[in-house]
Design an enzyme around this catalytic site. Sequence first.
Site, PDB file in Angstrom:
ATOM      1  N   ASP A 323      53.709 131.635  56.784  1.00 33.35           N
ATOM      2  CA  ASP A 323      55.031 131.416  57.374  1.00 33.35           C
ATOM      3  C   ASP A 323      55.912 132.668  57.365  1.00 33.35           C
ATOM      4  OD1 ASP A 323      54.360 128.768  57.739  1.00 33.35           O
ATOM      5  OD2 ASP A 323      56.035 127.951  56.570  1.00 33.35           O
ATOM      6  N   ALA A 331      50.377 125.120  58.230  1.00 37.78           N
ATOM      7  CA  ALA A 331      49.514 125.399  57.087  1.00 37.78           C
ATOM      8  C   ALA A 331      48.157 125.938  57.529  1.00 37.78           C
ATOM      9  CB  ALA A 331      49.343 124.129  56.263  1.00 37.78           C
ATOM     10  N   HIS A 455      30.454 104.894  71.555  1.00 41.27           N
ATOM     11  CA  HIS A 455      31.243 103.768  72.030  1.00 41.27           C
ATOM     12  C   HIS A 455      31.213 102.654  70.995  1.00 41.27           C
ATOM     13  CE1 HIS A 455      33.007 100.858  74.745  1.00 41.27           C
ATOM     14  NE2 HIS A 455      32.074 100.002  74.368  1.00 41.27           N
TER      15      HIS A 455
HETATM   16  P1  FAD Z   1      54.520 128.276  51.444  1.00 39.47           P
HETATM   17  O1  FAD Z   1      53.752 127.024  51.487  1.00 39.47           O
HETATM   18  O2  FAD Z   1      55.993 128.207  51.580  1.00 39.47           O
HETATM   19  O3  FAD Z   1      54.140 128.949  50.042  1.00 39.47           O
HETATM   20  C1  FAD Z   1      54.726 130.131  49.602  1.00 39.47           C
HETATM   21  C2  FAD Z   1      54.621 130.170  48.097  1.00 39.47           C
HETATM   22  O4  FAD Z   1      54.986 131.461  47.655  1.00 39.47           O
HETATM   23  C3  FAD Z   1      55.570 129.192  47.397  1.00 39.47           C
HETATM   24  O5  FAD Z   1      54.914 128.530  46.364  1.00 39.47           O
HETATM   25  C4  FAD Z   1      56.671 130.100  46.851  1.00 39.47           C
HETATM   26  O6  FAD Z   1      57.269 129.580  45.677  1.00 39.47           O
HETATM   27  C5  FAD Z   1      55.857 131.347  46.534  1.00 39.47           C
HETATM   28  N1  FAD Z   1      56.639 132.577  46.465  1.00 39.47           N
HETATM   29  C6  FAD Z   1      57.550 133.055  47.356  1.00 39.47           C
HETATM   30  N2  FAD Z   1      58.009 134.264  46.968  1.00 39.47           N
HETATM   31  C7  FAD Z   1      57.366 134.550  45.804  1.00 39.47           C
HETATM   32  C8  FAD Z   1      57.418 135.654  44.908  1.00 39.47           C
HETATM   33  N3  FAD Z   1      58.193 136.720  45.155  1.00 39.47           N
HETATM   34  N4  FAD Z   1      56.655 135.613  43.788  1.00 39.47           N
HETATM   35  C9  FAD Z   1      55.846 134.539  43.540  1.00 39.47           C
HETATM   36  N5  FAD Z   1      55.766 133.482  44.358  1.00 39.47           N
HETATM   37  C10 FAD Z   1      56.501 133.500  45.469  1.00 39.47           C
HETATM   38  N6  FAD Z   1      52.314 122.253  58.318  1.00 39.47           N
HETATM   39  C11 FAD Z   1      51.185 121.725  58.827  1.00 39.47           C
HETATM   40  O7  FAD Z   1      50.310 122.471  59.283  1.00 39.47           O
HETATM   41  N7  FAD Z   1      50.980 120.369  58.842  1.00 39.47           N
HETATM   42  C12 FAD Z   1      51.899 119.510  58.362  1.00 39.47           C
HETATM   43  O8  FAD Z   1      51.678 118.295  58.383  1.00 39.47           O
HETATM   44  C13 FAD Z   1      53.090 120.025  57.825  1.00 39.47           C
HETATM   45  N8  FAD Z   1      54.026 119.209  57.332  1.00 39.47           N
HETATM   46  C14 FAD Z   1      55.152 119.728  56.787  1.00 39.47           C
HETATM   47  C15 FAD Z   1      56.126 118.862  56.309  1.00 39.47           C
HETATM   48  C16 FAD Z   1      57.289 119.348  55.768  1.00 39.47           C
HETATM   49  C17 FAD Z   1      58.335 118.396  55.237  1.00 39.47           C
HETATM   50  C18 FAD Z   1      57.492 120.761  55.682  1.00 39.47           C
HETATM   51  C19 FAD Z   1      58.736 121.322  55.055  1.00 39.47           C
HETATM   52  C20 FAD Z   1      56.547 121.639  56.169  1.00 39.47           C
HETATM   53  C21 FAD Z   1      55.368 121.127  56.738  1.00 39.47           C
HETATM   54  N9  FAD Z   1      54.394 121.965  57.272  1.00 39.47           N
HETATM   55  C22 FAD Z   1      53.267 121.438  57.819  1.00 39.47           C
HETATM   56  C23 FAD Z   1      54.551 123.423  57.263  1.00 39.47           C
HETATM   57  C24 FAD Z   1      53.741 124.020  56.087  1.00 39.47           C
HETATM   58  O9  FAD Z   1      54.199 123.452  54.891  1.00 39.47           O
HETATM   59  C25 FAD Z   1      53.894 125.528  56.065  1.00 39.47           C
HETATM   60  O10 FAD Z   1      53.508 126.063  57.304  1.00 39.47           O
HETATM   61  C26 FAD Z   1      53.028 126.139  54.973  1.00 39.47           C
HETATM   62  O11 FAD Z   1      53.359 125.621  53.709  1.00 39.47           O
HETATM   63  C27 FAD Z   1      53.182 127.648  54.939  1.00 39.47           C
HETATM   64  O12 FAD Z   1      52.328 128.163  53.982  1.00 39.47           O
HETATM   65  P2  FAD Z   1      52.631 129.546  53.251  1.00 39.47           P
HETATM   66  O13 FAD Z   1      51.558 129.703  52.210  1.00 39.47           O
HETATM   67  O14 FAD Z   1      52.850 130.614  54.212  1.00 39.47           O
HETATM   68  O15 FAD Z   1      54.041 129.333  52.520  1.00 39.47           O
END
Ligand code: FAD
Length: 479
Positions: A323, A331, A455
């Site tokens: 993200d 995700a 089917h």
């Molecule tokens: P994140 O999941 O945000 O993880 C980042 C991690 O890094 C966190 O644990 C954070 O605490 C940690 N972090 C940040 N900075 C630091 C630092 N400096 N030091 C140590 N740790 C740090 N996506 C889908 O594909 N399907 C779905 O059904 C879906 N449903 C969702 C429902 C909701 C309510 C929400 C809010 C989001 C949903 N998403 C869904 C989106 C999905 O959650 C995100 O796209 C995904 O989590 C992004 O993954 P990421 O690893 O980039 O970031």
Amino acid sequence: MADSFDIIVIGGGPAGYPAAIRAAQNGLSVACIDEWKNHDGSAAFGGTCLNAGCIPSKALLESTELYHRAHAEFAVHGIRTSGVEMDIAAMQKRKADIVRNMTGGILALFKAAGVTPLQGHGRLLPGRQVEFTPHEGEKRTLSAKHVVLASGSVPVELKVAPFDGRRVIDSWGALELASVPKRLGVIGAGVIGLELGSVWRRLGSEVVVLEAMDSFLSIADQQLAREALKALKKTGLDIRTGAKVTGATVKGKEVVVTYTDARNPDKAEQSLSVDTLIVAVGRRPFTGGLLAEGAGIALDERGFIKVDDHCRTGVEGVWAVGDVVRGPMLAHKGKEEGVMVADLIAGRYGHINYDVIPSVIYTAPEIAWVGQTEEQVKASGRAYKTGVFPFLASGRARAMEAAGGFAKVIADKDSDTILGVHIIGPLAGELIAEAVLALEYKATAEDLQRTIHAHPTLSEAVHEAALAADRRAIDSLNR
Ligand code: FAD
Ligand code: NAD
């Protein structure tokens, strides 16, 4: 514990933890640093997705859909029920157990793969060094040959409707409610607004969704979006497009939301009183405390870490995924980026086809698509054909009492190559996988037509939609 690794991943969400696991599979030494803490103060890997996003939302969608069907549908099947009630505490406990199990599972995967888990804050220093501040204990400086930044995103806060954590809440708060609000307001008819609005609607909330844009689900194929709006309104969601929120004020036990209505520009500001207000107007990349001065990482004007197609930042040996970089905030997109980077670092092949990332909205009916919308194809100027198959004509959908919606295939008129598939209906999120594979392999409509589908299955709808693109559908009028 070692202070030096081949790879340090900062962030243990669905982008970061798969990067760490794949790197370990590739024989590299890896540490994954994550600072996530749950509301009870417990630390957990898994990031937003596992702790406060994909997984808990799907757990609640499942529970509430079952409850809704018990009320609205069981009688049609001849199942007599009385006194069906929802125990919100039990529903929330089930959700919390699933989340705990899944996040604990990451630690088990790390252990098996040989990834060093580090719970606390990570900060990139110049020269591929990382300052690690554990939740408990002394700060240390670690070094790595490669650093992968996977710090994720956080909800956008509206100046006119700031979160107070009680009545004006973000998506995480909306997943944790202990009781059903009688009147629920949602700002934003995006994915979160529709999914979480549906959860609480099914439990009895009167839900009003205020969407600033005049159109509904503007990123989706508009035939799909129109069907979705109709179906979701039928579930009782009061979706108001063209509604620009101008303020939200907590007054005692309620929130008064004011907004202007683009459809009635002459009308004065509208007002809406709700017990709880969810603000779900998008998420923004999170880099708070991540980058020390001199780390050299560039951000774009919206705060995303700048990367190339292979997730390289401008700094040698520093990569960024998920993200926190451009592209859809999903995700599965982050996971594939994490895996790609870990493979590239190990000298293996790694690539992502950004044109073929599926989107799923887990409402009832489910909504899913991959590839181009009809509007995008039309705008590109190429000749195209479409085929639509309604679930009304699917024996399996009828047997499931879920015969609303359709599958739509868009293909190039000349080459027959499939350009997009759009589905609204039962298990659309599962059905789309076939379409993803078709697009990935540049399949033609004829390829899908000649593929045998069991089917009676819902997948026949995709098959028949491909046939309909050539006006050769068997089980429905060709549309
Ligand atoms: P994140 O999941 O945000 O993880 C980042 C991690 O890094 C966190 O644990 C954070 O605490 C940690 N972090 C940040 N900075 C630091 C630092 N400096 N030091 C140590 N740790 C740090 N996506 C889908 O594909 N399907 C779905 O059904 C879906 N449903 C969702 C429902 C909701 C309510 C929400 C809010 C989001 C949903 N998403 C869904 C989106 C999905 O959650 C995100 O796209 C995904 O989590 C992004 O993954 P990421 O690893 O980039 O970031
Ligand atoms: P979103 O971008 O999906 O939707 C936000 C909506 O809010 C848009 O329709 C936008 O026009 C509207 N909006 C923006 N400002 C507004 C304002 N001031 N007043 C009224 N409406 C306004 O964002 P989201 O629903 O917050 O979700 C965030 C991210 O999480 C998305 O990128 C999404 O991909 C991801 N997510 C995915 C899933 C899934 O894959 N099923 C589920 C939940 C979240």
